[in-house]
Design a protein around this motif. Structure first.
Motif, short mmCIF file in Angstrom:
data_model
loop_
_atom_site.label_atom_id
_atom_site.label_comp_id
_atom_site.label_asym_id
_atom_site.label_seq_id
_atom_site.Cartn_x
_atom_site.Cartn_y
_atom_site.Cartn_z
N THR A 500 0.83 -1.22 0.00
CA THR A 500 0.00 0.00 0.00
C THR A 500 0.86 1.25 0.00
OG1 THR A 500 -1.73 -1.19 1.21
CG2 THR A 500 -1.81 1.23 1.24
N VAL A 501 1.87 1.25 0.86
CA VAL A 501 2.77 2.41 0.92
C VAL A 501 3.54 2.57 -0.38
CG1 VAL A 501 4.75 3.39 2.13
CG2 VAL A 501 2.96 2.25 3.43
N TRP A 505 3.88 5.67 -2.97
CA TRP A 505 5.23 6.18 -3.25
C TRP A 505 5.45 6.38 -4.74
CZ3 TRP A 505 9.47 7.17 0.08
CH2 TRP A 505 10.69 7.36 -0.56
N THR A 506 4.92 5.48 -5.56
CA THR A 506 5.14 5.57 -7.01
C THR A 506 4.51 6.81 -7.61
OG1 THR A 506 3.19 4.16 -7.35
CG2 THR A 506 5.34 3.08 -7.30
N THR A 512 2.71 12.04 1.28
CA THR A 512 1.50 11.21 1.34
C THR A 512 1.84 9.76 1.69
OG1 THR A 512 0.50 12.62 -0.36
CG2 THR A 512 -0.56 10.51 0.08
N SER A 513 2.95 9.25 1.15
CA SER A 513 3.34 7.87 1.45
C SER A 513 3.72 7.72 2.92
CB SER A 513 4.50 7.44 0.55
OG SER A 513 5.63 8.26 0.76
N VAL A 514 4.37 8.72 3.48
CA VAL A 514 4.71 8.68 4.90
C VAL A 514 3.44 8.75 5.75
CG1 VAL A 514 5.91 9.87 6.78
CG2 VAL A 514 7.01 9.62 4.56
N ASP A 515 2.51 9.61 5.34
CA ASP A 515 1.23 9.71 6.06
C ASP A 515 0.50 8.36 6.04
OD1 ASP A 515 1.60 12.35 6.71
OD2 ASP A 515 0.51 13.12 4.97
N SER A 516 0.52 7.68 4.91
CA SER A 516 -0.15 6.38 4.82
C SER A 516 0.52 5.35 5.72
CB SER A 516 -0.17 5.89 3.37
OG SER A 516 1.15 5.66 2.91
N ASP A 543 7.64 19.94 5.90
CA ASP A 543 6.34 19.35 6.22
C ASP A 543 6.46 17.86 6.53
OD1 ASP A 543 7.03 18.69 3.68
OD2 ASP A 543 5.05 19.01 2.80
N LEU A 544 7.49 17.21 5.95
CA LEU A 544 7.73 15.81 6.26
C LEU A 544 8.19 15.64 7.72
CD1 LEU A 544 7.86 12.91 5.15
CD2 LEU A 544 10.24 13.36 4.50
#
Length: 644
Positions: A500-501, A505-506, A512-516, A543-544
């Protein structure tokens, strides 16, 4: 200033031939006062016990004369700088070279170990000061500001500052966390040879070739007092361990000074010529001096030296009233250093975990380190002194017997010299007790040979009848497969989460991938993702940081070593890349008008600052740990010092 009455309380211990050619540098171990290291024009570094004539160990590898040597506080590591500008670090217990550091363009004039033992500062004839990380074999910072050779470097007791003295007549104070100069102390009219921090207070002493000693207040950045009239250039000074006075190694004498106001408590006649270094051990001051290839050591009995109180006057001036009031060494006039708990822990020596870490960045460095050797000249003394986990102050034999001989009066005088008491005080007996049962480790190591908390017997059927020696295969397999299905479900779920992550990421949106990954609420997924992001620092954005910092706090409290390591690596990247930006934005004055992007950036900085403050307390509490974790947390604590 009144001249005190001279008392005879010092004598010569021994004289040795330290090198085949001239001695160019030497240093005493400050922890024990009994380990001596010398550097010579023969390109060697030799180690000696202060009361034995034979060399313990000889370190080779330099190809030019050794200009400067320095021991770390536990006296386990030694660093030596050469005329060519190269620096080498040896592990004395392991008797091997640790690091070869290249970067200076001229001879090394000064060196010092950070109080935590993992960083080395070097000053050179090229006017540069470099801070080296001896674990990673790299230069962390370069400080430029002096216009001539840097003669002396000293770290502050709390490890946050670095003081430098140079031939340009100035003393400079550097902030290690900010990487910039804090203050400059002018006033000397000659090259400054030595600087020394007060062990407790925000006070710095500097000695110069202009025959003066100046005391500097490190809160107000101004001179406190100035001692003038030294008999020669000041080359060696040392504060008493309790900070009550300053010892100055002068030409053929030891002088004891106070500074508020300036006064001389005592003068001890010592025929040591130009003393090169001083150390204190059990109320005995050890001084060493060198001339050509010879090194001489001397002892001063500090119990017979006036260190506080009123000034002893010259007999000619007895009729004049005393203006000096007795000092109270227990009262501090200025701020006290706030030492982190790491000062009590043993510095972690560099360990090579892989072949890639053992290799130097270049083939030339490989060759240099292969050519560097530690030749043990006296195996018995080496094993006695450098036996692991045994302090040098306990291992080195005392000087009592030798000093008895030295204390006999010579035919030319009837003064009975005192016998120095250099024995280490008896340690209380260690009571044996039944060891507590060994439980699970607080930190589960990343690499291990067996599962944590699992026993092979748990997977086998219990043998109730002693005669039953053989196990049925079906029963054994049934026990082994217990929990297998559960583990497969866990791994399948984790694989699904990672997919899912990866799908997010792609799309190219790292945030967004870190949030997921965070939303999945599985730290193992966060660790896998951070291990990828940590490899490329350019992926990090402000923001990361707001998303990752709360997860880092959880990782630092994990019992898994790999989680803690990943959290430390991510936090270090954030501190190095964003902490200066965060502090600058928060300190900037408010803007005029409406600037939405600036307001958003300010909000993110405030959020990051709040999270970093929360993490700083955790880092400080764990900085006293030993091993790899302690080293990582001590480094983070140093980087986060500006948050205090």
């Amino acid at each position: 200033m009144a001249t005190p009455v001279v008392t005879k309380t010092a004598w010569k211990l021994q004289e040795i031939v330290a090198h085949a050619s001239n001695v160019s540098s030497l240093v005493l171990g400050k922890a024990s006062g009994r380990l001596l290291a010398t550097g010579g024009d023969d390109c060697r570094v030799n180690l000696w016990s202060i009361n034995k004539p034979n060399c313990i160990m000889s370190l080779t590898g330099h190809t030019s004369p050794v200009e400067c040597v320095r021991l770390n506080t536990p006296e386990e590591l030694i660093v030596a700088g050469s005329q060519s500008g190269s620096i080498r670090v040896w592990d004395l217990e392991a008797a091997k070279i640790l690091r070869t550091l290249m970067g200076h363009k001229a001879n090394i004039c000064s060196l010092d170990f950070h109080p935590y033992g993992e960083f080395v500062a070097s000053g050179s004839q090229d006017t540069n000061i470099k801070l080296w990380d001896i674990r990673r074999k790299g230069c962390v910072f370069r400080y430029k500001g002096h216009s001539q050779a840097v003669r002396c470097l000293r770290f502050s007791p709390d490890g946050k500052w670095l003081a430098s003295a140079a031939d340009d007549h100035t003393v400079k104070l550097w902030d290690l966390t900010a990487g910039k100069m804090m203050s400059e102390f002018p006033g000397h009219t000659g090259p400054v040879n030595v600087v020394e921090f007060h062990p407790n207070e925000y006070l710095l002493a500097s000695g110069s070739s202009d025959r003066t000693i100046r005391f500097w207040d490190l809160e107000k950045f101004q001179v406190v007092s100035c001692i003038e009239g030294e008999p020669g250039p000041v080359r060696s000074v040392l504060f008493n361990p309790d900070g009550c006075c300053l010892y100055s190694g002068c030409q053929d004498s030891l002088r004891v000074y106070g500074w508020e106001p300036e006064r001389c408590f005592d003068v001890v006649l010592v025929n040591w010529g130009k003393v090169a270094d001083l150390a204190i051990c059990n109320d005995q001051l050890i001084g060493v001096a060198f001339s050509q290839s010879n090194v001489s050591s001397y002892v001063v009995d500090l119990t017979r030296v006036t260190r506080t109180g009123t000034v002893a006057q010259d007999p000619v001036q007895d009729s004049q009233p005393l203006t000096q009031q007795p000092s109270n060494p227990g009262v501090s006039l200025r701020r006290i250093y706030e030492r982190p708990s790491t000062t009590c822990s043993k510095p972690q020596r560099v360990k090579h975990n892989s072949e890639s870490e053992r290799r130097s960045p270049s083939s030339e460095d490989d060759r240099d380190e292969r050519e560097s050797r530690a030749e043990i000249q006296n195996a018995e003394d080496y094993n006695e002194i450098f036996q692991p986990k045994k302090s040098i102050s306990e291992a080195l034999p005392d000087l009592h017997a030798l000093s008895k001989e030295a204390s006999k009066p010579s035919p030319a005088t009837d003064v009975q010299l005192p016998v120095p008491n250099l024995e280490v005080p008896a340690q209380p007996p260690v009571m044996a007790s039944t060891p507590a049962p060994k439980g699970e480790p607080a930190i589960i190591p990343a690499t291990r040979n067996e599962p944590i908390g699992l026993k092979a017997s748990d997977f086998l059927p219990a043998v109730k009848i002693p005669q039953q020696a053989e196990l049925v295969d079906e029963d054994a397999m049934s026990q082994i497969r217990k929990g297998h299905d559960t583990m497969c479900v866990v791994l399948t779920s984790r694989h699904k989460n990672l997919d899912t992550v990866r799908a997010v990421w792609t799309t190219g949106d790292i945030k967004t991938s870190v949030d997921s990954a965070v939303a999945i609420n599985d730290l193992s997924v966060v660790v896998d993702l951070l291990n990828i992001v940590n490899q490329k620092a350019s992926l990090w954005k402000l923001d990361l940081c707001t998303t990752v910092l709360p997860q880092i706090e959880k990782l630092l409290q994990s019992k898994y070593e790999s989680y803690v390591q990943t959290g430390c690596t991510s936090l270090k990247l954030i501190l190095q890349r964003f902490l200066p930006l965060i502090t600058d934005i928060l300190a900037a004055p408010p803007s005029v008008g409406v600037d939405i992007s600036r307001e958003e950036r300010l909000h993110k900085c405030r959020l990051c600052y709040k999270q970093l403050k929360s993490i700083s307390g955790l880092v400080k509490s764990k900085s006293g740990l030993s091993g790899r974790h302690g080293s990582a947390f001590r480094e983070l604590h140093l980087l986060m010092a500006s948050l205090d």
